[in-house]
Motif scaffolding. Structure first.
Motif, PDB file in Angstrom:
ATOM      1  N   SER A 198       0.897  -1.424   0.065  1.00 24.93           N
ATOM      2  CA  SER A 198      -0.373  -0.294  -0.493  1.00 24.93           C
ATOM      3  C   SER A 198       1.127   1.021  -0.022  1.00 24.93           C
ATOM      4  O   SER A 198       0.291   1.968   0.230  1.00 24.93           O
ATOM      5  CB  SER A 198      -0.969   0.046   1.163  1.00 24.93           C
ATOM      6  N   ASP A 199       1.990   1.371   0.073  1.00 25.99           N
ATOM      7  CA  ASP A 199       2.956   2.015   0.106  1.00 25.99           C
ATOM      8  C   ASP A 199       3.676   2.300  -0.915  1.00 25.99           C
ATOM      9  O   ASP A 199       4.564   1.433  -1.604  1.00 25.99           O
ATOM     10  CB  ASP A 199       4.462   2.563   0.967  1.00 25.99           C
ATOM     11  N   ARG A 200       3.544   3.617  -2.106  1.00 26.01           N
ATOM     12  CA  ARG A 200       3.692   3.850  -3.081  1.00 26.01           C
ATOM     13  C   ARG A 200       5.023   4.039  -3.624  1.00 26.01           C
ATOM     14  O   ARG A 200       5.376   3.258  -4.616  1.00 26.01           O
ATOM     15  CB  ARG A 200       2.567   4.976  -3.782  1.00 26.01           C
ATOM     16  N   GLU A 201       5.638   4.969  -2.887  1.00 30.39           N
ATOM     17  CA  GLU A 201       6.407   5.125  -3.092  1.00 30.39           C
ATOM     18  C   GLU A 201       7.527   4.527  -2.747  1.00 30.39           C
ATOM     19  O   GLU A 201       8.930   3.964  -3.587  1.00 30.39           O
ATOM     20  CB  GLU A 201       7.666   6.126  -2.063  1.00 30.39           C
ATOM     21  N   GLU A 229       7.357   2.049  -6.373  1.00 31.20           N
ATOM     22  CA  GLU A 229       7.845   2.352  -7.454  1.00 31.20           C
ATOM     23  C   GLU A 229       9.881   1.686  -6.715  1.00 31.20           C
ATOM     24  O   GLU A 229      10.468   1.087  -7.461  1.00 31.20           O
ATOM     25  CB  GLU A 229       8.004   3.538  -7.046  1.00 31.20           C
ATOM     26  N   GLN A 231      -5.821  -1.299  -3.409  1.00 28.65           N
ATOM     27  CA  GLN A 231      -4.267   0.384  -3.557  1.00 28.65           C
ATOM     28  C   GLN A 231      -3.293  -0.404  -4.258  1.00 28.65           C
ATOM     29  O   GLN A 231      -2.046  -0.247  -4.933  1.00 28.65           O
ATOM     30  CB  GLN A 231      -4.325   1.363  -2.036  1.00 28.65           C
ATOM     31  N   ASN A 285      -0.797   0.608  -7.065  1.00 31.56           N
ATOM     32  CA  ASN A 285       1.322   0.389  -7.050  1.00 31.56           C
ATOM     33  C   ASN A 285       1.285  -0.264  -7.536  1.00 31.56           C
ATOM     34  O   ASN A 285       2.690  -0.264  -8.555  1.00 31.56           O
ATOM     35  CB  ASN A 285       1.242   0.695  -5.499  1.00 31.56           C
ATOM     36  N   GLU A 289       1.257   1.089 -11.453  1.00 31.41           N
ATOM     37  CA  GLU A 289       2.214   2.391 -12.188  1.00 31.41           C
ATOM     38  C   GLU A 289       3.849   1.833 -11.774  1.00 31.41           C
ATOM     39  O   GLU A 289       4.213   2.629 -12.321  1.00 31.41           O
ATOM     40  CB  GLU A 289       1.457   3.189 -10.934  1.00 31.41           C
TER      41      GLU A 289
END
Ligand code: 15L
Length: 284
Positions: free
Chosen positions: A71-74, A77, A107, A111, A114
């Motif tokens: 759930s942590d987008r950064e 990435e 989410q 993530n 993306e």
């Protein structure tokens, strides 16, 4: 007897970095064990990155670990940087409160795609689920082109994942094979399992086929063993070269009378026990 052979990973081509999410979970561990000999050296991939929310205590010398919450987008990435292909086994694996499903599977899948797009990742093998169609009646034969009938928030989240897979292929060219997995456990446990069981060796073969087949586009297949009573179509298996070799039938006498209460949704619908879960109170 279940077969114990798995395809060699050297069957396919480019080298690079493979990522397995959910690497500490049951299915992640099965894949890591099966493929341990195939990373580095002459194997298909030079690097195997493994991720989970918590540290892995059984890390192999060939595995690079990244601790990461879906759930942590950064963080996601960062996780996908330098990754050529992902086997996504991470996330919430059973029906539960919507908020938990939302964070891990909605989410989390956003993530993932993306981050995959940003990193130039080419292929995703998605652990989807039979619960996308879990509200079909038991005994009805279902194929991937039939309308979805999810049996809970978990099934809905897997349908979302399949939608994301389609969109990211059409717009950005990232290929995905969605595996609508059945019951991936060492041994079928009840009458439903006579239809839904997927052996570990068949699961490994299926995942490898989905990972290495050429030009899959965005494809959805059911993941099930060669159970004579299976409810799901083999459509798409030929496109990836998967052949199921095992069968739950060997346990029929032992398990055929293990059934859900007569008249319950659990006994009627393909999703089985998931139909007995919920509604849930508001989660924290
Ligand atoms: C699933 O999708 C779940 O992740 C797993 O826990 C099992 O419940 C399986 O489906 C099943 O339907 O047996």
């Amino acid at each position: 007897m279940t077969s114990d052979s798995t395809n060699s990973m050297s069957a396919a081509t480019p080298s690079g970095r493979l990522l397995i999410t959910g690497a500490a979970g049951a299915l992640g561990r099965v894949l890591r064990k099966a493929w341990a000999q195939e990373i580095n050296g002459n194997g298909r991939w030079q690097h195997l990155r493994v991720s989970d929310r918590l540290p892995l205590h059984d890390l192999g010398a060939h595995e690079e670990q990244v601790i990461c919450d879906l759930s942590d987008r950064e963080a996601m990435e960062g996780l996908l940087q330098g990754v050529e292909a992902v086997v996504h086994m991470g996330g919430q694996a059973v029906e539960t409160h919507f908020e938990i499903i939302r964070d891990a599977n909605i989410q989390g899948v956003f993530n993932l795609y993306e981050a995959a797009r940003l990193a130039g990742c080419k292929r995703v093998v998605m652990a989807s689920s039979n619960h996308v169609t879990g509200c079909y009646e038991q005994g009805q034969f279902v194929s991937p082109d039939m309308p979805a009938k999810p049996d809970g928030y978990y099934g809905v989240s897997k349908l979302f994942a399949e939608g994301m897979a389609s969109m990211y292929f059409e717009r950005y060219g990232i290929e995905t094979v969605n595996l609508r997995l059945g019951s991936v456990i060492p041994k079928a446990e009840d009458r439903r399992g006579l239809s839904t069981w997927l052996s570990y060796p068949d699961f490994v073969r299926l995942t490898l086929a989905a990972l290495t087949a050429k030009d899959v586009g965005c494809l959805t297949v059911y993941g099930v063993s060669a159970n004579p009573n299976k409810w799901w179509s083999e459509a798409g298996w030929d496109k990836i070269g998967y052949q199921a070799l095992d069968s739950a039938e060997i346990w029929r006498d032992e398990i055929q009378d293990k059934v859900f209460p007569a008249g319950s949704l659990m006994a009627q619908k393909q999703g089985g026990s998931f139909l007995g879960l919920g509604p849930f109170p508001k989660s924290v």
